[in-house]
Structures are given as structure tokens and as C-alpha cells.
Write a protein that holds these residues in place. Structure first.
Motif, PDB file in Angstrom:
ATOM      1  N   ARG A 331      31.349  38.422  38.308  1.00  0.00           N
ATOM      2  CA  ARG A 331      32.657  37.771  38.414  1.00  0.00           C
ATOM      3  C   ARG A 331      33.759  38.640  37.801  1.00  0.00           C
ATOM      4  O   ARG A 331      34.851  38.743  38.342  1.00  0.00           O
ATOM      5  N   ARG A 332      33.457  39.257  36.649  1.00  0.00           N
ATOM      6  CA  ARG A 332      34.461  40.092  35.983  1.00  0.00           C
ATOM      7  C   ARG A 332      34.776  41.342  36.794  1.00  0.00           C
ATOM      8  O   ARG A 332      35.938  41.755  36.907  1.00  0.00           O
ATOM      9  N   ILE A 333      33.742  41.955  37.384  1.00  0.00           N
ATOM     10  CA  ILE A 333      33.965  43.155  38.199  1.00  0.00           C
ATOM     11  C   ILE A 333      34.792  42.798  39.428  1.00  0.00           C
ATOM     12  O   ILE A 333      35.765  43.481  39.765  1.00  0.00           O
ATOM     13  N   ARG A 334      34.411  41.701  40.092  1.00  0.00           N
ATOM     14  CA  ARG A 334      35.138  41.303  41.296  1.00  0.00           C
ATOM     15  C   ARG A 334      36.577  40.936  40.961  1.00  0.00           C
ATOM     16  O   ARG A 334      37.505  41.289  41.697  1.00  0.00           O
ATOM     17  N   ALA A 335      36.789  40.253  39.845  1.00  0.00           N
ATOM     18  CA  ALA A 335      38.138  39.851  39.456  1.00  0.00           C
ATOM     19  C   ALA A 335      39.030  41.062  39.216  1.00  0.00           C
ATOM     20  O   ALA A 335      40.215  41.061  39.576  1.00  0.00           O
ATOM     21  N   ALA A 336      38.478  42.127  38.622  1.00  0.00           N
ATOM     22  CA  ALA A 336      39.265  43.348  38.384  1.00  0.00           C
ATOM     23  C   ALA A 336      39.714  43.965  39.692  1.00  0.00           C
ATOM     24  O   ALA A 336      40.865  44.411  39.832  1.00  0.00           O
ATOM     25  N   PHE A 337      38.807  43.979  40.696  1.00  0.00           N
ATOM     26  CA  PHE A 337      39.158  44.528  42.006  1.00  0.00           C
ATOM     27  C   PHE A 337      40.207  43.653  42.696  1.00  0.00           C
ATOM     28  O   PHE A 337      41.163  44.158  43.297  1.00  0.00           O
ATOM     29  N   GLU A 338      40.021  42.345  42.649  1.00  0.00           N
ATOM     30  CA  GLU A 338      40.937  41.440  43.348  1.00  0.00           C
ATOM     31  C   GLU A 338      42.335  41.489  42.741  1.00  0.00           C
ATOM     32  O   GLU A 338      43.338  41.361  43.451  1.00  0.00           O
ATOM     33  N   TYR A 339      42.411  41.689  41.444  1.00  0.00           N
ATOM     34  CA  TYR A 339      43.718  41.795  40.796  1.00  0.00           C
ATOM     35  C   TYR A 339      44.466  43.025  41.313  1.00  0.00           C
ATOM     36  O   TYR A 339      45.697  43.034  41.367  1.00  0.00           O
TER      37      TYR A 339
END
Length: 357
Positions: A331-339
């Protein structure tokens, strides 16, 4: 037979680890037919770790246990050469079971003639076995008379080399100059060029080309970015220039390579495992998508670690398919990309790639 020939190819763009022992009575000569990244270990000794360009030789002595870790697709021709035949070519008489000859075991060296003969051997092997045998003998004769390379004194230290490699990967869209990379390493241009070649076995230009092609392969296998856009994105002058270099180094056109890789990019089994770990489709992330997103954004692993709060080690193992992180980590990795504007596309529980807005 004095020489046995085989070919070992894997076009899948994912991590692979193999362990095998060479026959008790044969040397194994491996010739890289395409650029790749890998690690070679004999027993507990590290033999090679890094980018291996096409035409590189690796020789294993008889009865040796080898471990190979591949991080890229690879293509090798293997020659299994009888020990007595190989030593006779070196011009040293037998003395009992062993002979006092220069030991070429563990040699890793780039050789232009081996590259040409290896390609010729593969092209004629199926249609003309006798000609192939002649090429094979010429190749083994050439290799048997090689001199062992001297120790890599004055090579760029691993910490500086890693810093340079990270910088290169983060600036492939505008490839850095010798002066820039020398500054990153904290050396003069002449000292840096010499130490870099000793550390990697490659000149800076060849290394930059290798990394640009590898970045292109990640994007080809994980996105639908048009080739003309991709060529500019990885630092080439245009699609024609990119396609020419890609085919020369990989052995296939970008479009055909993308089609061959298409079935490998969805990773449905890994996605199902993530679903079983209580992740919703809006939280899913595959290693291919992570590699593609990081390549598209031009982030180093260190930058992704800083933005996501996930360690570089965890990111590396995930991207190389060596481990599946906890759902909270994904979730943290995906959130960094989506931001940063990356959107991940799924159809049901099957990954379809990424989009950047």
C-alpha cells in the motif's frame, strides 16, 4: 566427443536462480549472446556481479559448483570441452591426473572474436553440424590460448560504483557526461574512466547503452507507451535510432520483444496471492508494475524508499520477484507512485499495466 554444444535461453524479464555443477571431466565455456545482468558465484566465492555485455566469456573448470542469479532475460551458448582436449590446446603435456597449465577457471572477459564466432555457431548449428563443429573447434582453440586477466587493481570502489550506477539510472532520459559522472564519483575524468572500466569491464558508453536498453525493456514489458515516445524517454534521438540499437544488442526489434514479453507481464498467480492477503483491487501492485512505474518516473530505489517509507532492500527483493511484501508495505509503495501521478490498471484481479497522468 571433444566438444558438446548447447544453448541456454530465457526471454522472461524476471529474477531466476540456478545452481549446477560442471562435469568432472569437462570445462564449460559460456558466451553471452545478448546483454544481461547477473551474479555468478562458485562455492562461496563471488565471481561476477553486474552488467554482462554480449560477447563476454565465462569459463568454469571441471567439477565446480556454480550459482547463477539472473536479473534480466539471457541467452548463452555453452561449450562443454573435454579437459584433456582443452589442455592439449594449451600446449602443456599431461602429468598424471593434472597438468601444470595456466588455469582459466573463473575467467570473465569480453572478447570480440568469441562474440562473432558464438553468433556464427548458433546460426549454422542446426543446418550444418560439420561446419558448426569446425567453428566450435576454432572458438575453443582461441579461448584455450587466452591469458588470464590480471587483478583489477585500481578499480572503482563498490560504494562509488553504486553511487554512479544509481545516478545513471536516474538520468537515462538525458545521459550524463563523463565529466558529470566523474564528479559524482569524486574523481578526475581520466581516473574515473579507467577505474570504471576496471570495475565493470565496460567502457562508459557501452554501460550507458546497456542501462538505457534495460530501462526500455522494463517499460516495454509493463506499459503500452508508444515506441516513438519510449525512444525519447530513455535518451535516444528517435525511434529509428532506438530500434537499430535495440535490435543490435538484444537480437530482436522492440515491437517483437514487447509481444514476446506480453504474456509475462500480467503475473496473475502473484495477483491472486495478493488478493488472498485481503488487498482490494485498488491496493494491488505487481513487481512488473512497480518496475515500470519507477522506470517511467526516473526514480532510483533510494528515492522510492524515501517517498514510501519502505527500505531499499525490500523494494529490490520485490522488484526482482524474490519476495512478496506485506499488504501494508505494498500500500505504501503504491501510494507513493499514485501521488506522483501513476495509475495502476487491473481487469478483475489481473494486472494490465500502468498509466501516467
Amino acid at each position: 566427443m571433444d566438444i558438446l554444444i548447447s544453448r541456454w535461453t530465457d526471454l522472461e524479464n524476471r529474477f531466476r536462480r540456478e545452481v549446477a555443477a560442471s562435469p568432472y571431466d569437462r570445462h564449460i565455456i559460456r558466451i553471452a549472446l545478448r546483454d544481461s545482468r547477473l551474479k555468478l558465484i562458485r562455492g562461496q566465492r563471488l565471481i561476477f556481479d553486474g552488467a554482462m555485455p554480449e560477447g563476454t566469456l565465462h569459463i568454469t573448470s571441471p567439477a565446480q559448483r556454480m550459482t547463477a542469479e539472473f536479473r534480466d532475460p539471457f541467452d548463452f551458448v555453452h561449450l562443454y570441452v573435454l579437459d584433456d582436449y582443452f589442455r592439449a590446446l594449451q600446449g602443456t603435456p599431461l602429468r598424471g591426473k593434472r597438468t601444470l597449465v595456466p588455469d582459466l577457471g573463473d575467467v570473465v572477459v569480453s572478447d570480440p572474436l568469441a562474440r562473432l564466432l558464438g553468433r556464427e555457431l548458433i546460426s549454422c548449428y542446426a543446418n550444418d553440424p560439420r561446419y558448426a563443429e569446425s567453428i566450435g573447434r576454432s572458438l575453443v582453440t582461441h579461448i584455450a590460448t587466452l591469458e588470464r586477466p590480471g587483478p583489477a587493481d585500481g578499480a572503482l570502489p563498490p560504494s562509488r560504483l553504486e553511487r554512479v550506477q544509481e545516478y545513471v539510472d536516474a538520468h537515462l532520459d538525458d545521459p550524463p557526461t563523463l565529466a558529470t559522472l566523474a564528479g559524482v564519483a569524486g574523481l578526475s575524468q581520466s581516473n574515473f574512466a579507467a577505474q570504471f572500466r576496471r570495475a565493470t569491464g565496460n567502457g562508459l558508453h557501452d554501460y550507458l547503452l546497456h542501462r538505457r536498453i534495460e530501462r526500455a525493456k522494463v517499460i516495454l514489458s509493463s506499459t503500452d507507451m508508444p515506441l516513438v515516445e519510449l525512444a525519447l524517454f530513455v535518451g535516444f534521438q528517435g525511434q529509428a535510432h532506438f530500434s537499430t540499437v535495440f535490435k543490435a544488442r538484444v537480437g530482436d526489434t522492440p515491437a517483437r520483444w514487447r509481444r514476446n514479453a506480453a504474456n509475462m507481464r500480467y503475473e496473475p498467480s502473484k495477483v491472486r496471492r495478493l488478493v488472498s492477503n485481503q488487498l482490494t483491487v485498488n491496493e494491488l501492485l505487481t513487481s512488473a508494475q512497480a518496475r515500470g512505474a519507477r522506470a517511467w518516473l526516473g526514480w532510483s530505489k533510494q528515492e522510492l524508499a524515501e517517498k514510501s517509507g519502505v527500505s531499499e532492500k525490500t523494494i529490490s527483493r520485490f522488484e526482482m520477484d524474490r519476495s512478496l511484501p506485506y499488504p501494508s508495505t505494498l500500500r505504501r509503495i503504491r501510494a507513493a507512485f499514485e501521488y506522483a501521478g501513476v495509475q495502476f490498471e487491473f481487469e478483475g484481479a489481473i494486472a494490465k499495466g500502468i498509466r501516467v497522468t
